[in-house]
Design an enzyme around this catalytic site. Structure first.
Site, PDB file in Angstrom:
ATOM      1  CG  MET A   1      46.046  48.286  27.161  1.00  0.00           C
ATOM      2  SD  MET A   1      47.439  47.712  28.307  1.00  0.00           S
ATOM      3  CE  MET A   1      47.974  49.336  29.094  1.00  0.00           C
TER       4      MET A   1
ATOM      5  CD  GLU B   1      39.455  38.889  25.147  1.00  0.00           C
ATOM      6  OE1 GLU B   1      38.528  38.094  24.708  1.00  0.00           O
ATOM      7  OE2 GLU B   1      39.371  38.815  26.550  1.00  0.00           O
TER       8      GLU B   1
ATOM      9  CB  VAL C   1      48.374  44.621  25.327  1.00  0.00           C
ATOM     10  CG1 VAL C   1      49.284  43.538  26.421  1.00  0.00           C
ATOM     11  CG2 VAL C   1      49.383  45.553  24.941  1.00  0.00           C
ATOM     12  CB  CYS C   2      44.478  45.325  21.667  1.00  0.00           C
ATOM     13  SG  CYS C   2      43.274  44.129  21.975  1.00  0.00           S
ATOM     14  CB  ALA C   3      41.660  49.179  23.390  1.00  0.00           C
TER      15      ALA C   3
END
Length: 376
Positions: free
Chosen positions: A101, A76, A72-74
């Site tokens: 996220m 994608e 996961v990241c901010a």
């Protein structure tokens, strides 16, 4: 091996069902420490993206072989890059969180709470990524919303699925941690938006005052929504009792804590109102009412179906915020246990007043992070 997208709704069901999942969070450490995906079956590891640009070899021994892996990241992009490297290095299928996220923060998971006496149904929308709870009451082909969020397209899709039109929108107070969807839904459906007038002194748009003791009846089953003035979180905070069965407490009372009185800078004034609402007004209500709050803080508050509710009388035996007999001690405990202010809470309040009109990206940024409406 393959890189596969996982939607926020799938992740939500994984969390609710307490299924095992390993999450590699590649956001910066400060973002991860502030707010992350959590769950009984979730194991998370933080390794910032910039530490992985040259490769993932240094973390391969920390990736479990017996669990599904989600990166996961901010938003994608970084997670796709890292997932591709992991898939190539391990020869395994690796997932990334579609939309990052941001999508996790904005996903609403609808859960049926139960049926209403005399007909009708009640649904709770669980915003796992932020701890927000909102509600849809269904009676025949008509519906009502309580504390709806700005994510109105998800409510509209659910209402269309049920074949109903939502015509009544209630906000228990002027929210400071998230942007309300009440006015937007009312405008979209031609319905009515109810807001406590004592919270609406600076509001720039028309609304129907949610006055103490007023009742709104709607739908084929004549569902009854009664307003009960309960200040303390805000000066206008108003609870709602539906069919003498459910008590919607807004941000006054949660299952594991109580509401904070300081988001308008008036903690010293409002803490007395908070105590009066919790220790007098609520004490005088039917203790068999089922409490449905506007937020939750911990996943343990969800039952095995993903619902958040409890009997009012039980909370007086279990919730530490309801067991402080001395008033001065209550004031001290509340004032010494206030968490940091919610992100952009002043801007959110002004948006909910109609003073500010941020765009969608700005709204997302304003709401990013955990809810902080409760006394710690």
């Amino acid at each position: 091996m393959a890189v596969k997208a996982m939607k926020a709704g799938v992740l939500a069901k994984t969390v609710i069902n307490k299924e095992e999942l390993f999450i590699l969070d590649v956001r910066n450490t400060d973002q991860y420490d502030d707010w992350k995906v959590e769950g009984d079956g979730i194991v998370t590891m933080n390794k910032p993206y910039f530490d992985l640009i040259e490769g993932v070899d240094d973390i391969l021994d920390q990736i479990p072989a017996d669990k599904e892996v989600l990166v996961v990241c901010a938003k994608e992009g970084s997670s796709i890059f890292v997932a591709e490297q992991l898939a190539e290095a391990t020869g395994r299928d690796i997932h990334y969180l579609e939309g990052g996220m941001k999508a996790w923060s904005e996903h609403l998971e609808p859960v049926k709470v139960g049926d209403l006496d005399g007909g009708g149904s009640l649904y709770q929308f669980v915003r796992l990524g932020k701890g927000c709870l909102s509600y849809m009451i269904v009676s025949g082909n008509e519906g009502a919303m309580i504390d709806p969020l700005r994510l109105v397209d998800q409510y509209e899709a659910f209402a269309n699925k049920l074949g109903i039109k939502v015509l009544h929108m209630f906000d228990t107070h002027l929210h400071a941690d998230h942007i309300s969807g009440g006015r937007r839904l009312a405008e979209a459906t031609g319905g009515t938006y109810y807001l406590p007038p004592k919270d609406a002194g600076e509001v720039t748009f028309k609304f129907e005052p949610l006055e103490d003791g007023m009742e709104v009846t709607f739908g084929e089953a004549n569902v009854r929504v009664k307003a009960v003035y309960s200040p303390g979180h805000t000066i206008g905070s108003t609870s709602l009792i539906v069919n003498d069965t459910y008590l919607f407490t807004g941000d006054i009372l949660f299952l594991d804590s109580i509401g904070r009185p300081d988001l308008a800078g008036l903690a010293e004034d409002w803490v007395g109102d908070l105590r009066e609402s919790l220790y007098v007004r609520y004490k005088n209500l039917d203790q068999d009412l089922l409490v449905l709050p506007a937020h939750f803080a911990k996943l343990k508050e969800l039952d095995d179906q993903g619902r958040v509710f409890a009997r009012l009388g039980d909370l007086y035996k279990e919730n530490h915020g309801l067991m402080i007999d001395d008033e001065e001690e209550f004031r001290r405990v509340v004032s010494e246990n206030l968490p940091p202010q919610p992100n952009s809470y002043q801007e959110i309040r002004k948006t909910n007043m109609g003073i500010l009109t941020p765009n969608k990206e700005e709204e997302t940024e304003m709401e990013i992070g955990p809810n902080r409406c409760a006394v710690s």
